[in-house]
Design a protein around this motif. Sequence first.
Motif, PDB file in Angstrom:
ATOM      1  N   GLY A 263     -15.189  -0.005  14.065  1.00  0.00           N
ATOM      2  CA  GLY A 263     -14.978  -0.467  12.695  1.00  0.00           C
ATOM      3  C   GLY A 263     -13.952   0.371  11.948  1.00  0.00           C
ATOM      4  O   GLY A 263     -13.584   1.468  12.364  1.00  0.00           O
ATOM      5  N   ARG A 264     -13.475  -0.156  10.816  1.00  0.00           N
ATOM      6  CA  ARG A 264     -12.506   0.569  10.000  1.00  0.00           C
ATOM      7  C   ARG A 264     -13.207   1.669   9.199  1.00  0.00           C
ATOM      8  O   ARG A 264     -14.288   1.456   8.655  1.00  0.00           O
ATOM      9  CB  ARG A 264     -11.792  -0.381   9.046  1.00  0.00           C
ATOM     10  CG  ARG A 264     -10.844  -1.356   9.713  1.00  0.00           C
ATOM     11  CD  ARG A 264     -10.042  -2.117   8.667  1.00  0.00           C
ATOM     12  NE  ARG A 264      -9.117  -3.077   9.280  1.00  0.00           N
ATOM     13  CZ  ARG A 264      -8.278  -3.846   8.593  1.00  0.00           C
ATOM     14  NH1 ARG A 264      -8.258  -3.754   7.258  1.00  0.00           N
ATOM     15  NH2 ARG A 264      -7.486  -4.685   9.209  1.00  0.00           N
ATOM     16  N   GLN A 265     -12.548   2.805   9.118  1.00  0.00           N
ATOM     17  CA  GLN A 265     -13.060   3.908   8.317  1.00  0.00           C
ATOM     18  C   GLN A 265     -12.475   3.776   6.911  1.00  0.00           C
ATOM     19  O   GLN A 265     -11.289   3.507   6.728  1.00  0.00           O
ATOM     20  CB  GLN A 265     -12.650   5.243   8.931  1.00  0.00           C
ATOM     21  CG  GLN A 265     -13.011   5.377  10.402  1.00  0.00           C
ATOM     22  CD  GLN A 265     -14.495   5.172  10.645  1.00  0.00           C
ATOM     23  OE1 GLN A 265     -15.336   5.786   9.987  1.00  0.00           O
ATOM     24  NE2 GLN A 265     -14.825   4.279  11.570  1.00  0.00           N
ATOM     25  N   SER A 266     -13.343   3.939   5.914  1.00  0.00           N
ATOM     26  CA  SER A 266     -12.933   3.670   4.532  1.00  0.00           C
ATOM     27  C   SER A 266     -11.833   4.604   4.048  1.00  0.00           C
ATOM     28  O   SER A 266     -11.125   4.275   3.094  1.00  0.00           O
ATOM     29  CB  SER A 266     -14.156   3.780   3.599  1.00  0.00           C
ATOM     30  OG  SER A 266     -14.708   5.092   3.670  1.00  0.00           O
ATOM     31  N   ARG A 267     -11.655   5.750   4.667  1.00  0.00           N
ATOM     32  CA  ARG A 267     -10.666   6.717   4.200  1.00  0.00           C
ATOM     33  C   ARG A 267      -9.563   6.961   5.233  1.00  0.00           C
ATOM     34  O   ARG A 267      -8.921   7.998   5.223  1.00  0.00           O
ATOM     35  CB  ARG A 267     -11.350   8.033   3.853  1.00  0.00           C
ATOM     36  CG  ARG A 267     -12.351   7.905   2.717  1.00  0.00           C
ATOM     37  CD  ARG A 267     -12.956   9.243   2.338  1.00  0.00           C
ATOM     38  NE  ARG A 267     -13.923   9.083   1.254  1.00  0.00           N
ATOM     39  CZ  ARG A 267     -14.599  10.098   0.707  1.00  0.00           C
ATOM     40  NH1 ARG A 267     -14.398  11.330   1.139  1.00  0.00           N
ATOM     41  NH2 ARG A 267     -15.456   9.871  -0.268  1.00  0.00           N
TER      42      ARG A 267
ATOM     43  N   GLN B   6       0.851  -1.193   0.000  1.00  0.00           N
ATOM     44  CA  GLN B   6       0.000   0.000   0.000  1.00  0.00           C
ATOM     45  C   GLN B   6       0.889   1.247   0.000  1.00  0.00           C
ATOM     46  O   GLN B   6       1.831   1.358   0.789  1.00  0.00           O
ATOM     47  CB  GLN B   6      -0.926   0.010   1.216  1.00  0.00           C
ATOM     48  CG  GLN B   6      -1.940  -1.131   1.207  1.00  0.00           C
ATOM     49  CD  GLN B   6      -2.744  -1.183   2.498  1.00  0.00           C
ATOM     50  OE1 GLN B   6      -2.460  -0.487   3.460  1.00  0.00           O
ATOM     51  NE2 GLN B   6      -3.761  -2.048   2.520  1.00  0.00           N
TER      52      GLN B   6
END
Length: 313
Positions: free
Chosen positions: A179-183, A157
């Motif tokens: 939860g994971r944040q998309s950004r 990445q």
Amino acid sequence: MALFSRLLFCSTVLVLILATFAYDDVDQLTEADTDQDGEDPSQMDDEILRGKSEHVRSRMKRDGGSQLPSSFDHNAPFYSGQCFMCPPGPRGPPGVDGRDGRDGRDRSIEPPVTPNPSPGPDRPTTGKTYIRWGKTTCREGASLVYEGVMGGKHYAQKGSGTNYLCLHNTPVFDNPLAGRQSRGGLIYGTEAAPNFGHIPTLARETEVPCGVCLATEKRDVLMIPGVNRCPTEQGWREEYHGYIAAMRYNYFATQFICLDHEAEGLPGTSRDDNPSLLHPVEAACSGASGVGGGLPCPPYVDGYEVTCVVCSI
């Protein structure tokens, strides 16, 4: 007859000279008998003159005794017509500025030397901090600030940070979002690659620990790549030595770190599943890798692992 005439002439001249001086004294006395305001000193208070001798009375009249303040101590002594034990009069006008002083001598001004205070509950220990990659202990003379685990970005990445972090073993979260944040960026545990054969204490494919150390009473800490000894002749002291490590050359870049030559892996983490990786760094000589622009060889040797040392002073 001639001798007599000469004596008579000299006597006459002498009389004339004495008469001239006497006339000047009388004239000065007459001028002094009248003060600057036109008042006659003869009108001075009789109490001032009573009990004084003729000489003192004459002197006081001549020097303008009638101008003395009412609070003046008339028993104070005089010298040459001036009272030197009288109360101070009104402040006079400022005098003329004095002459400039002489140039001073050059002198180096050094700040005072204060000894380092002993650490205590109200006086924290001073020094410089550094990260000991691969170990959770510090050498003698340094104190452990905290121990942790090495973290970094995903090898495939291009986002997130490029530097490795020593994450605390007991994290504290403040108002987290579930939860994971998309950004958002991501950080992973860093795993040692299987090609650290020159560090036998480091088990392959295990996560790498770390420790933050405080080199007490030190003013600077320096990592020197290419050597594994400190310049002790300049006063530097070794904190630890090891090998340069980073992400693999054809993965996304990370920083170079100095991994301890006795680095250890965290027990129970040998699973080969961490995307953040740590590889040894080797010297690439000019022309040997086919890309040009390599290191000068000698003194470097193509394919040799590059050493490093962390020093304090």
